[in-house]
Design a protein around this motif. Structure first.
Motif, PDB file in Angstrom:
ATOM      1  N   ASP A  67       0.830  -1.194   0.000  1.00 16.51           N
ATOM      2  CA  ASP A  67       0.000   0.000   0.000  1.00 16.51           C
ATOM      3  C   ASP A  67       0.870   1.253   0.000  1.00 16.51           C
ATOM      4  N   TYR A  68       0.309   2.352  -0.537  1.00 19.16           N
ATOM      5  CA  TYR A  68       1.028   3.608  -0.666  1.00 19.16           C
ATOM      6  C   TYR A  68       0.257   4.726   0.027  1.00 19.16           C
ATOM      7  N   LEU A  69       0.997   5.691   0.555  1.00 14.84           N
ATOM      8  CA  LEU A  69       0.412   6.917   1.080  1.00 14.84           C
ATOM      9  C   LEU A  69       1.090   8.080   0.373  1.00 14.84           C
ATOM     10  N   LEU A 112       0.296   9.100  10.228  1.00 10.27           N
ATOM     11  CA  LEU A 112       0.271   7.813   9.554  1.00 10.27           C
ATOM     12  C   LEU A 112      -0.715   6.875  10.237  1.00 10.27           C
ATOM     13  N   CYS A 125       0.889   1.321   9.470  1.00 11.57           N
ATOM     14  CA  CYS A 125       2.154   1.652   8.813  1.00 11.57           C
ATOM     15  C   CYS A 125       3.318   1.462   9.774  1.00 11.57           C
TER      16      CYS A 125
END
Length: 212
Positions: free
Chosen positions: A158-160, A177, A181
């Motif tokens: 997953d990406y933020l 966050l 994470c």
């Protein structure tokens, strides 16, 4: 395809593994149905395919960001070509013959703005604390340059994205966050863009933040 009877009483078509076809002299010819076998890839070719797949899968979720942030095309015609070429050449390496992402080589942007210079970075209770040198007295650095950060969590795939989340002149920020994470561990990259976000810097790899 099933069996058919032509006007002259000749059988044509396919029955099971047998094919009836008309020969040059007009007589019926019986043949076995062709069997198509998928060509087995050589180890080197399979390795190349695996590298391409891994690199493509990694950059695809980031591409909406990357298509704007790769403002230096690295000799390529457009951002798409630059992203793909750079990533497959430099950001995918082999470990014991298996392709893996070389996170320290990943770029989330290219360009001529002054790059992010880290002073301090650490996980804190509510997120990731980042402190940098504003460098506003140096060339290609303006107080209103904007900071963007990309976080990738390998375990979650997953990406933020924190786009334009702070000004260069501010010198520090705490990014909030999700708890997962910090619990899973993540990689992060930072970059600056000008105020209009049409010019970027070469991004900086912030490192791997271990799970806590």
């Amino acid at each position: 395809m099933g069996m058919m009877l032509t006007n002259n009483g000749m059988l044509t078509g396919l029955v099971g593994s047998v094919v009836f076809v008309k020969g040059k002299n007009g007589e019926a010819i019986v043949r076995s149905k062709p069997v198509y076998k998928k060509k087995k890839l050589t180890p080197k070719r399979q390795q190349s395919c695996d590298r391409f797949t891994l690199g493509g899968d990694f950059i695809k979720p980031m591409y909406p960001f990357l298509k704007d942030s790769f403002t230096n095309f690295l000799g390529k015609r457009n951002a798409c070509d630059a992203v793909r070429s750079y990533s497959l050449t430099h950001a995918v390496k082999l470990e014991q013959g298996v392709p893996v992402i070389a996170y320290e080589k990943v770029l989330i942007s290219t360009g001529n703005i002054r790059s992010y210079q880290a002073l301090n970075q650490q996980l804190v209770t509510n997120g990731l604390y980042l402190q940098w040198d504003p460098d506003t007295h140096q060339a290609f650095a303006e107080p209103d340059d904007v900071l963007s950060v990309v976080v990738y969590v390998p375990v979650l795939e997953d990406y933020l994205f924190f786009k334009a989340c702070a000004l260069r002149v501010s010198g520090a920020i705490t990014l909030e966050l999700p708890a997962e994470c910090s619990q899973a561990g993540f990689h992060a990259w930072a970059t600056f863009a000008n105020a209009t976000q049409d010019e970027y810097a070469f991004s900086t790899y912030l490192g791997h933040f271990e799970a806590i």
